[in-house]
Design an enzyme around this catalytic site. Structure first.
Site, mmCIF file in Angstrom:
data_model
loop_
_atom_site.group_PDB
_atom_site.id
_atom_site.type_symbol
_atom_site.label_atom_id
_atom_site.label_comp_id
_atom_site.label_asym_id
_atom_site.label_seq_id
_atom_site.Cartn_x
_atom_site.Cartn_y
_atom_site.Cartn_z
ATOM 1 N N ASP A 2 -35.550 11.354 -6.119
ATOM 2 C CA ASP A 2 -35.245 9.980 -6.473
ATOM 3 C C ASP A 2 -33.950 9.586 -5.766
ATOM 4 O O ASP A 2 -32.958 10.315 -5.828
ATOM 5 C CB ASP A 2 -35.057 9.879 -7.998
ATOM 6 N N ASP A 37 -35.223 3.987 -5.825
ATOM 7 C CA ASP A 37 -35.036 3.189 -7.036
ATOM 8 C C ASP A 37 -34.720 1.726 -6.684
ATOM 9 O O ASP A 37 -33.874 1.470 -5.826
ATOM 10 C CB ASP A 37 -33.845 3.807 -7.793
ATOM 11 N N GLU A 45 -39.468 1.501 -5.141
ATOM 12 C CA GLU A 45 -39.713 0.751 -6.379
ATOM 13 C C GLU A 45 -39.288 -0.695 -6.141
ATOM 14 O O GLU A 45 -38.164 -0.938 -5.705
ATOM 15 C CB GLU A 45 -38.920 1.356 -7.531
ATOM 16 N N HIS A 90 -41.643 6.959 -16.169
ATOM 17 C CA HIS A 90 -40.632 7.189 -17.203
ATOM 18 C C HIS A 90 -40.090 5.887 -17.808
ATOM 19 O O HIS A 90 -39.296 5.934 -18.743
ATOM 20 C CB HIS A 90 -39.481 7.988 -16.602
ATOM 21 N N ASP A 91 -40.484 4.747 -17.248
ATOM 22 C CA ASP A 91 -40.023 3.456 -17.783
ATOM 23 C C ASP A 91 -41.100 2.724 -18.578
ATOM 24 O O ASP A 91 -40.833 1.661 -19.138
ATOM 25 C CB ASP A 91 -39.611 2.527 -16.631
HETATM 26 C C1 GLC Z 1 -35.370 1.942 -12.121
HETATM 27 C C2 GLC Z 1 -35.577 3.246 -12.843
HETATM 28 C C3 GLC Z 1 -35.081 3.095 -14.240
HETATM 29 C C4 GLC Z 1 -33.604 2.793 -14.184
HETATM 30 C C5 GLC Z 1 -33.311 1.584 -13.304
HETATM 31 C C6 GLC Z 1 -31.871 1.538 -12.952
HETATM 32 O O1 GLC Z 1 -36.108 0.916 -12.641
HETATM 33 O O2 GLC Z 1 -36.923 3.616 -12.773
HETATM 34 O O3 GLC Z 1 -35.326 4.226 -15.036
HETATM 35 O O4 GLC Z 1 -33.133 2.554 -15.472
HETATM 36 O O5 GLC Z 1 -34.010 1.634 -12.089
HETATM 37 O O6 GLC Z 1 -31.561 2.586 -12.090
#
Ligand code: GLC
Ligand code: CA
Length: 588
Positions: free
Chosen positions: A101, A207, A268, A344-345
């Site tokens: 990540d 991310d 992402e 995980h979100d």
């Molecule tokens: C992304 C991650 C999440 C995190 C956010 C800030 O969305 O997947 O878990 O809280 O970024 O880094």
């Protein structure tokens, strides 16, 4: 080239590990690297090609590691660099690649860059972050520069006394956003990437990568977010996504770093549209292999990312099919999809899109996997999904650890006076902790084999029944269905690469997707309901002979099922799907 040779990300299946919740080897209650290493046989049995590992870097853990204080160090609670090297070697020995990540839209406020940056305006690191002067309200008081609300509540602006400025944080106040306009900062990030690639890691999950270029006015002035509700703070997420230099920055990253290695990259990208999907993942000109888009994640809340995810609305299957197909059509030949229903979100898919009651949990978990993996793209499995794990309904806010959930509770219940029971219900449906309860390995051991100590987050009460040991022992488990699905995909390129087309698009309970590739023609039928459904396929599809390859009901076995006996012919003209039945059929 990576240690394992070159490889086609389009044919891969990725498994996501959230290290804190996976397996705890030293009994401190927190999952760790040695725990992961001890469970790699589980992943190999499942048959996945790649692991995406959520952050294990040094971090104060304000957002469970998505707030990084040293990009080149391992957090002590996860282990040592030697543990990391051993884990990577053990993955590679099993033919599994590792994607790290990369969290570089923001750092931790405890990163040295930031502790320096905040000291003075002429500190060499000051310009690594984003600073603004206060504005002065009608009352003569200092006010944040804009009305944007952070993803984890409160203003995105935090006051810094030493410099007399606010800094920007789109997430928590301990996650200050980095200034990608600064070429020195970009060079630092590229160095970090080389550090891990030189160690032998195989790529990055990036991310919130579409937030690195901010869509601000060319003169640097900042617009207020549109006012959609009472009070000063307004949803601010859109004010920070998809800025004008995004493609340029990512192409630079490709040129500087990625082109020199054999990598897998997935970005992402909240609020990304199909046009951005094509631009970023185009096979010739895109900077990334694939994107996580969010449109299908926003269909069961009233405002999605913009108005907030907590205001629930029922999901309409037609919306889900339409959204997925829009991405399928747009990216076919012009980009590449990553396919996910959970991470995980996100809440657990069987609770969100299936039926997690005792009658249908197993069938609907298998159906969701079948449906997802039958799209064109690279599928992602989030830990526990292959066990059919459900959402957890903790009895009070005290059980929740997730910063987003806790801050939401504080804002909604304590500041806005919303009804606690309603807010708790929305946590049950949407809290990120649904996905973060520890993995139950073996019910015969303390804490189902996750830890010999006290787990940082309570185990799911289902653990005595829903666990890896039981899943592996039961040939009809969700686990073995996923294993067959992965094998089918590996053996038949049509599943990964085929063009896709929807039939029965307006049917409220059935999905019927046709896949076509080099003379192969497959049909994937899924019944997203607890009622039997006749499948009204057009005669163009039902005329030819058809063979069932994989199904999720024991009474109807496909060719891929090791225990099937006799023919697997199926008559599509008279097909009636059982509740939550899913079928993969080869035609002609
Ligand atoms: C992304 C991650 C999440 C995190 C956010 C800030 O969305 O997947 O878990 O809280 O970024 O880094
Ligand atoms: Ca541990």
């Amino acid at each position: 080239m990576s240690a394992l040779g070159s490889f086609d990300h389009r044919r891969a299946v990725v498994y996501q590990i959230y290290p804190r919740s996976f397996c705890d080897a030293n009994g401190d209650g927190v999952g760790d690297l040695r725990g992961i290493t001890s469970k790699l046989d589980h992943l190999q049995a499942l048959g996945v090609d790649v692991v995406w590992l959520s952050p294990v870097y040094a971090s104060p853990q304000d957002d469970n590691g998505y707030d990084i204080s040293d990009y080149r160090a391992i957090a002590p609670e996860f282990g040592t660099m030697a543990d990391f090297d051993e884990m990577l070697a053990q993955m590679h020995a099993r033919g599994i690649r590792l994607v790290m990540d990369l969290v570089v839209n923001h750092s931790s406020d405890e990163h040295r860059w930031f502790t320096e940056a905040r000291k003075s305006r002429d500190n060499p690191f000051h310009d690594y972050y984003l600073w603004r002067e206060p504005r002065i309200g009608d009352d003569g008081e200092r006010q944040p520069p804009t009305n944007w609300e952070a993803a984890f509540n409160g203003s995105v602006w935090e006051w810094n006394e030493a410099t007399g400025e606010y800094y920007l944080h789109m997430f928590s106040r301990k996650q200050p956003d980095l200034n990608w306009e600064n070429p020195r900062l970009r060079a630092e990030v590229y160095d970090v990437m080389r550090f891990w690639l030189d160690k032998g890691v195989d790529g990055f999950r990036m991310d919130v990568i579409n937030m690195i270029s901010k869509p601000w006015n060319p003169d640097g002035s900042l617009p207020d977010a549109p006012v959609v509700r009472d009070g000063f703070l307004q949803p601010g997420f859109a004010m920070s996504c998809n800025g004008p230099r995004l493609t340029e920055f990512l192409r630079e990253m490709r040129r500087e770093v990625l082109d020199h290695y054999d990598t897998i990259t997935v970005g992402e990208a909240p609020l990304a549209t199909v046009a951005e999907g094509v631009a970023l993942t185009h096979p010739d000109t895109g900077a990334l292999d694939m994107l996580f888009q969010f449109e299908h994640m926003d269909l069961d809340s009233i405002g999605g990312h913009v108005g907030g995810k907590w205001a629930l609305k029922p999901l309409d299957l037609r919306d889900l099919k339409r959204t997925m197909q829009r991405w399928q059509d747009a990216l076919d030949g012009r980009g590449w999809n990553s396919l996910y229903l959970s991470n995980h979100d996100q809440p657990r898919p069987v609770s969100r899109f299936g039926d997690d009651g005792p009658a249908h949990r197993v069938a609907s978990a298998k159906l969701l996997g079948t449906w997802l993996h039958s799209h064109q793209g690279t599928p992602y499995i989030y830990q526990g999904e292959e066990l059919g794990m459900r959402n957890v309904a903790f009895p009070s806010i005290d059980h929740y650890q997730d910063i987003e959930s806790r801050n939401h509770w504080r804002t909604a219940v304590q500041e806005r006076g919303e009804d606690p029971a309603t807010v708790l219900r929305s946590l049950h449906a949407k809290s990120r902790d649904n996905a973060r309860t520890p993995i139950p390995w073996d019910p015969a051991q303390p804490n189902a084999g996750f830890s010999t100590g006290t787990p940082w987050l309570a185990l799911h009460p289902d653990s005595p029944e829903v666990n890896a040991a039981r899943a592996v022992a039961d040939p009809d488990s969700v686990f073995h269905h996923y294993r067959r699905l992965i094998r089918l995909r590996r053996e038949h390129p049509v599943l990964a690469l085929g063009h896709s087309r929807q039939w029965l698009a307006e049917h409220p309970a059935l999905s019927a997707m046709e896949r076509v590739w080099e003379g192969e023609r497959w049909l994937v039928v899924c019944n997203f309901s607890g009622q039997a459904q006749p499948v009204p396929l057009p005669t163009a599809l039902t005329g030819a002979p058809a063979e069932l390859l994989l199904g999720n009901r024991p009474e109807r076995r496909g060719r891929v099922d090791e225990r099937q006996h006799g023919a697997a012919a199926i008559d599509l003209a008279t097909l009636v799907c059982a509740p939550w039945e899913a079928l993969i059929v080869r035609m002609g």
